[in-house]
Design an enzyme around this catalytic site. Sequence first.
Site, PDB file in Angstrom:
ATOM      1  N   GLU A  54      32.462  28.120  63.607  1.00  0.00           N
ATOM      2  CA  GLU A  54      32.079  26.779  63.343  1.00  0.00           C
ATOM      3  C   GLU A  54      32.682  26.711  61.867  1.00  0.00           C
ATOM      4  OE1 GLU A  54      29.687  26.162  60.868  1.00  0.00           O
ATOM      5  OE2 GLU A  54      29.106  27.935  60.383  1.00  0.00           O
ATOM      6  N   LYS A  55      32.922  25.186  61.698  1.00  0.00           N
ATOM      7  CA  LYS A  55      33.539  24.815  60.421  1.00  0.00           C
ATOM      8  C   LYS A  55      32.254  24.502  59.491  1.00  0.00           C
ATOM      9  CE  LYS A  55      36.379  21.795  58.010  1.00  0.00           C
ATOM     10  NZ  LYS A  55      35.297  21.287  56.905  1.00  0.00           N
ATOM     11  N   THR A  56      31.918  25.076  58.659  1.00  0.00           N
ATOM     12  CA  THR A  56      30.776  24.942  57.584  1.00  0.00           C
ATOM     13  C   THR A  56      31.142  23.758  56.614  1.00  0.00           C
ATOM     14  OG1 THR A  56      30.146  27.359  57.919  1.00  0.00           O
ATOM     15  CG2 THR A  56      29.022  25.974  56.165  1.00  0.00           C
TER      16      THR A  56
END
Length: 398
Positions: free
Chosen positions: A64-66
């Site tokens: 996931e792209k934080t």
Amino acid sequence: MPHISSAPPSIPGYQLTQDEAAGLKHTVANLLQRENTRFPGAQPVSFARQHMSELQQREYFMCEKTDGLRCLLFLSYMENQETGAFEPATFLIDRKNNYYNVTPPIRVPYHGALFNPEAFLYGTIIDGELVVDLYPDGTTKLIFYAFDCLCVDAENMTDKPLDKRLWGLKEKVMKPWHTWLTQTKTLMPLEPFQVKEKEQQQSYHISYVLDQVMPKLKHGNDGLIFTCKGTRYEFGTDQHILKWKPPHENTIDFKLRLGDFPLRTPSPTSDDQSPYPDYNAMPTSFQLLVNHGKNDYRPFTHNMSVTPSEWEMLKGLNQRLDGRIIECYRDTDGQWRFKKDDDGTPRWRDDKADANHVSTVESVLGSIEDPVTEMDLRSAEGGIKKAIKGLQMQQAGM
């Protein structure tokens, strides 16, 4: 669950002066066998339609792209001026290449002498995202989510493929740390933040990440990151790190330039009857500038749209507006607007020295005009899995 803020956290510790950081910058450059001391972090490219076939031709890891603050964690050492002993030192490096001395330092046990109280890991540079995790009881924790490793125990890892770099992160940083805590039954020492390894998945586990991982996150998220398993770590833009965002999350970081302010006529009783700018009134334009390299900024084809109420809010900030980096998105009417943090204020990108380069802008515009949707990714999942399984069988000689 309380509302999760997407606002990036502040970097803990204190910022070193350029003179104080100069030696550390050379140390980092030497560890990475570089000729310059610029920020070494890799930068992704926007996910485009042609990358759908790329995911079938090469093996990628995905996470996931934080939506946090990107920085490098540098584990080093300092000499105690009183005792002469060497002690751990922890630094965070932001994208402006500023160095922050973080105290108390993070002491990672040395993997080669796990229970020697005097041994600790240094010469280590970890790539990650600093975020604030929010828990159901309302408490928060500052977390550094590690997703790559540039150097570990003074060994340059950037010429190695991603799976080898992640192995170094796990075996020489995370495992010794957790083993020491577990076997000594020691309480977690006082730390400025916790370090956690980011969960990586195979690129064909898209639905799992979207349906199982992302809804349980304790921090903001704005997409997915695909990183090629078999390529080296690239300083600067890396064509094999793919940043996918839902269409409504595609943003560009511009430099803001305020237009002229309307002129006011002085009162009849004033000695000076020269018109003067009315800085309370809305300027004639909110120009968005694009970085063309080497401090060459040129106007974007559109200005930023600002409502009267938003202008009142901007004035009320009592902050410098002109010349700052501001994150913007295109709304459904085709207007460019500033991305808002939870308090309604703009997402200023003060962590960046420059606005997005024109090549990045063109890439993001391509993603906006011909977006790869979540449904597109889900539909491609089966084909990606079949292709990658075939590649793995070929590599295994089957």
